[in-house]
Design an enzyme around this catalytic site. Structure first.
Site, mmCIF file in Angstrom:
data_model
loop_
_atom_site.group_PDB
_atom_site.id
_atom_site.type_symbol
_atom_site.label_atom_id
_atom_site.label_comp_id
_atom_site.label_asym_id
_atom_site.label_seq_id
_atom_site.Cartn_x
_atom_site.Cartn_y
_atom_site.Cartn_z
ATOM 1 N N SER A 3 0.925 -1.272 0.067
ATOM 2 C CA SER A 3 -0.067 -0.046 0.292
ATOM 3 C C SER A 3 0.821 0.942 -0.074
ATOM 4 O O SER A 3 2.061 0.965 0.263
ATOM 5 C CB SER A 3 -0.595 -0.247 1.094
ATOM 6 O OG SER A 3 -2.115 1.303 1.061
ATOM 7 N N TYR A 22 -1.882 -0.600 10.610
ATOM 8 C CA TYR A 22 -2.403 -1.257 8.587
ATOM 9 C C TYR A 22 -0.560 -0.504 7.801
ATOM 10 O O TYR A 22 -0.382 -1.280 7.111
ATOM 11 C CB TYR A 22 -3.035 0.128 7.882
ATOM 12 C CG TYR A 22 -3.438 -0.834 6.347
ATOM 13 C CD1 TYR A 22 -4.574 -1.672 5.993
ATOM 14 C CD2 TYR A 22 -3.134 0.246 5.607
ATOM 15 C CE1 TYR A 22 -4.239 -2.446 4.699
ATOM 16 C CE2 TYR A 22 -3.116 0.275 4.209
ATOM 17 C CZ TYR A 22 -3.803 -0.807 3.922
ATOM 18 O OH TYR A 22 -4.290 -1.587 2.788
#
Length: 265
Positions: free
Chosen positions: A141, A154
């Site tokens: 990501s 995350y």
């Protein structure tokens, strides 16, 4: 194109979003696909078969080693081996800051988002190497590149995925197994669907993705096409890389500044 004719391919997180788009595109280019997910995998596989492709759905927890081993064995049994592993499954872990993040939450996020790709590499790479060459693609990501695009749990997990791609590419030297990661920006997937749905209902869809130069979020297919490129011989000399697919967001990462104890606009 038919870049994957006769190739055996596993896609995790294939029940929705980027995984479903990638499984569909792999099959459309001749791939024999194992669509794996905790839910929705067989629906993806059925849609592929209805379109004339080859696919098998399997229930799988990407962070569970027994499930990973079983899924890889299934691909080898059904399709004679393994050529491509797309370790795409992941969870968001919410948006809590460091001080509000429970240890159990970050443990679960790391289990799925980082241990999952580790297990995929550990067990898929030897089987891919048996074929003489192949590719592993990991979903990281832009949140793993620098701060400002995700929660601490995350972001840390995805930073680990980027490093894992680099380390594993080195440790697979001489095997002809390439390992790369894609780094999505804001993409309309099962994980982010509520954001897009709310924006549409509120008449604010034009504000989604407004911080990147393209001024929009991504469709899952836009990420899937980059994963297919990295899996294909078109990327035969691309190895150990993390490719940002984010509309230009990570060229700057503009964010609202945060200070300890308060937020300033």
């Amino acid at each position: 194109m038919a870049r994957f004719t006769g190739k055996s391919i596993i896609v995790t997180g294939a029940g929705s979003g980027i995984g479903r788009a990638a499984a569909t595109l792999f099959a459309a280019e001749g791939g024999q696909v194992i669509a794996a997910d905790k839910k929705g995998a067989e629906a993806t596989a059925a849609a592929i078969r209805d379109a004339g492709g080859t696919a098998h759905g399997v229930d799988m927890d990407a962070g569970n080693e027994e499930d990973v081993v079983r899924t890889i064995a299934l691909a080898c049994d059904k399709f004679g081996g393994l050529d491509v592993m797309f370790a795409n499954a992941g969870i968001s872990g919410g948006m809590a800051n460091i001080f509000d993040t429970d240890v159990s939450l970050i443990t679960e996020v790391l289990r799925v988002n980082l241990i999952g790709p580790f297990l995929a590499i550990k067990h898929a790479a030897p089987r891919i190497a048996e074929r003489g060459q192949g590719a592993i693609i990991l979903t990281a990501s832009v949140a793993g590149i620098r701060s400002g695009a995700g929660s601490p749990a995350y972001s840390a997990s995805k930073a680990g995925v980027i490093n894992l791609a680099q380390v594993s590419a080195q440790q697979l030297s001489g095997s002809n197994v390439r390992v790369n990661a894609i780094c999505p920006g804001l993409t309309e997937t099962g994980m982010t669907q509520s954001v897009f749905d709310y924006a549409r209902e509120a008449g604010k869809i034009d504000r989604v993705g407004r911080l990147n130069p393209l001024r929009r979020g991504a469709a899952p297919e836009e990420l899937a096409r980059v994963a297919l490129f990295l899996a294909s011989e078109d990327a035969s000399y691309v190895n150990g890389q993390a490719i940002a697919v984010d509309g230009g967001l990570s060229s700057s990462h503009p964010v609202t500044k945060q200070e300890y104890g308060r937020t300033s606009a």
